[in-house]
Design a protein around this motif. Structure first.
Motif, PDB file in Angstrom:
ATOM      1  N   SER A  42       0.805  -1.212   0.000  1.00 47.47           N
ATOM      2  CA  SER A  42       0.000   0.000   0.000  1.00 47.47           C
ATOM      3  C   SER A  42       0.845   1.272   0.000  1.00 47.47           C
ATOM      4  O   SER A  42       1.820   1.375   0.724  1.00 47.47           O
ATOM      5  CB  SER A  42      -0.918   0.011   1.221  1.00 47.47           C
ATOM      6  N   GLY A  45      -2.773   4.648   3.516  1.00 46.16           N
ATOM      7  CA  GLY A  45      -3.387   3.814   4.542  1.00 46.16           C
ATOM      8  C   GLY A  45      -2.342   3.282   5.506  1.00 46.16           C
ATOM      9  O   GLY A  45      -1.477   3.997   5.979  1.00 46.16           O
ATOM     10  N   SER A  46      -2.359   1.990   5.750  1.00 43.23           N
ATOM     11  CA  SER A  46      -1.482   1.370   6.742  1.00 43.23           C
ATOM     12  C   SER A  46      -0.095   1.061   6.207  1.00 43.23           C
ATOM     13  O   SER A  46       0.739   0.550   6.941  1.00 43.23           O
ATOM     14  CB  SER A  46      -2.116   0.083   7.243  1.00 43.23           C
ATOM     15  N   ASP A  50      -0.641  -3.935   8.340  1.00 47.28           N
ATOM     16  CA  ASP A  50      -1.634  -4.826   8.932  1.00 47.28           C
ATOM     17  C   ASP A  50      -1.692  -6.177   8.227  1.00 47.28           C
ATOM     18  O   ASP A  50      -2.502  -7.021   8.562  1.00 47.28           O
ATOM     19  CB  ASP A  50      -3.018  -4.176   8.958  1.00 47.28           C
ATOM     20  N   ALA A  53      -3.366  -4.895   3.852  1.00 46.26           N
ATOM     21  CA  ALA A  53      -3.465  -3.684   3.049  1.00 46.26           C
ATOM     22  C   ALA A  53      -2.628  -3.809   1.778  1.00 46.26           C
ATOM     23  O   ALA A  53      -1.486  -4.246   1.818  1.00 46.26           O
ATOM     24  CB  ALA A  53      -3.008  -2.485   3.854  1.00 46.26           C
ATOM     25  N   ASP A  55      -2.434  -2.052  -2.545  1.00 40.83           N
ATOM     26  CA  ASP A  55      -2.999  -1.365  -3.705  1.00 40.83           C
ATOM     27  C   ASP A  55      -3.117  -2.414  -4.800  1.00 40.83           C
ATOM     28  O   ASP A  55      -2.226  -3.255  -4.960  1.00 40.83           O
ATOM     29  CB  ASP A  55      -2.086  -0.242  -4.174  1.00 40.83           C
ATOM     30  N   ASP A 113      -5.447   1.173  -1.405  1.00 40.09           N
ATOM     31  CA  ASP A 113      -5.828   0.853  -0.039  1.00 40.09           C
ATOM     32  C   ASP A 113      -6.149   2.165   0.658  1.00 40.09           C
ATOM     33  O   ASP A 113      -5.508   3.176   0.423  1.00 40.09           O
ATOM     34  CB  ASP A 113      -4.649   0.154   0.652  1.00 40.09           C
TER      35      ASP A 113
END
Length: 114
Positions: A42, A45-46, A50, A53, A55, A113
């Motif tokens: 990603s 976002g994170s 996590d 996550a 893209d 994401d």
């Protein structure tokens, strides 16, 4: 000296584009006939911390040509990594200017994401 972490560029509209370093590519999969997903760590976002996550770039291909597209993208990337290459990027999909890394890529869409 060649760029050893070239950017992969995707443009699906005049104001909708993304560029990812090759090192952020998690993999490519065939999601359905004529649909290839490229998954990247990603960019927002994170940032992938996590574990889920990512893209996703969805590439629409000619039917039953997904493997050819995989190989074509790999060849383009390998070409950037040859000694004496200084390009540093490859356009995988540019819907605006009809530039594609392989003749069987038809279009792409981006899903970041959040």
């Amino acid at each position: 000296m060649a760029n050893h972490d070239p950017l992969l560029i995707f443009i699906d509209a005049a104001d909708d584009a993304a560029a990812y370093p090759l090192s952020r590519l998690l993999g490519m999969t065939v999601a359905a006939d004529a649909t290839v997903l490229m998954k990247f760590v990603s960019s927002i976002g994170s940032l992938g911390t996590d574990g889920a996550a990512a893209d996703i770039v969805t590439i629409t291909t000619t039917a039953d040509k997904e493997l050819d597209v995989f190989k074509g993208i790999a060849e383009k990337i390998a070409g950037l990594r040859r000694p004496n290459k200084d390009i540093g990027y490859v356009t995988i999909c540019d819907d605006v200017n009809s530039v594609f890394a392989h003749k069987n890529i038809l279009s792409c869409t981006l899903a970041l994401d959040t």
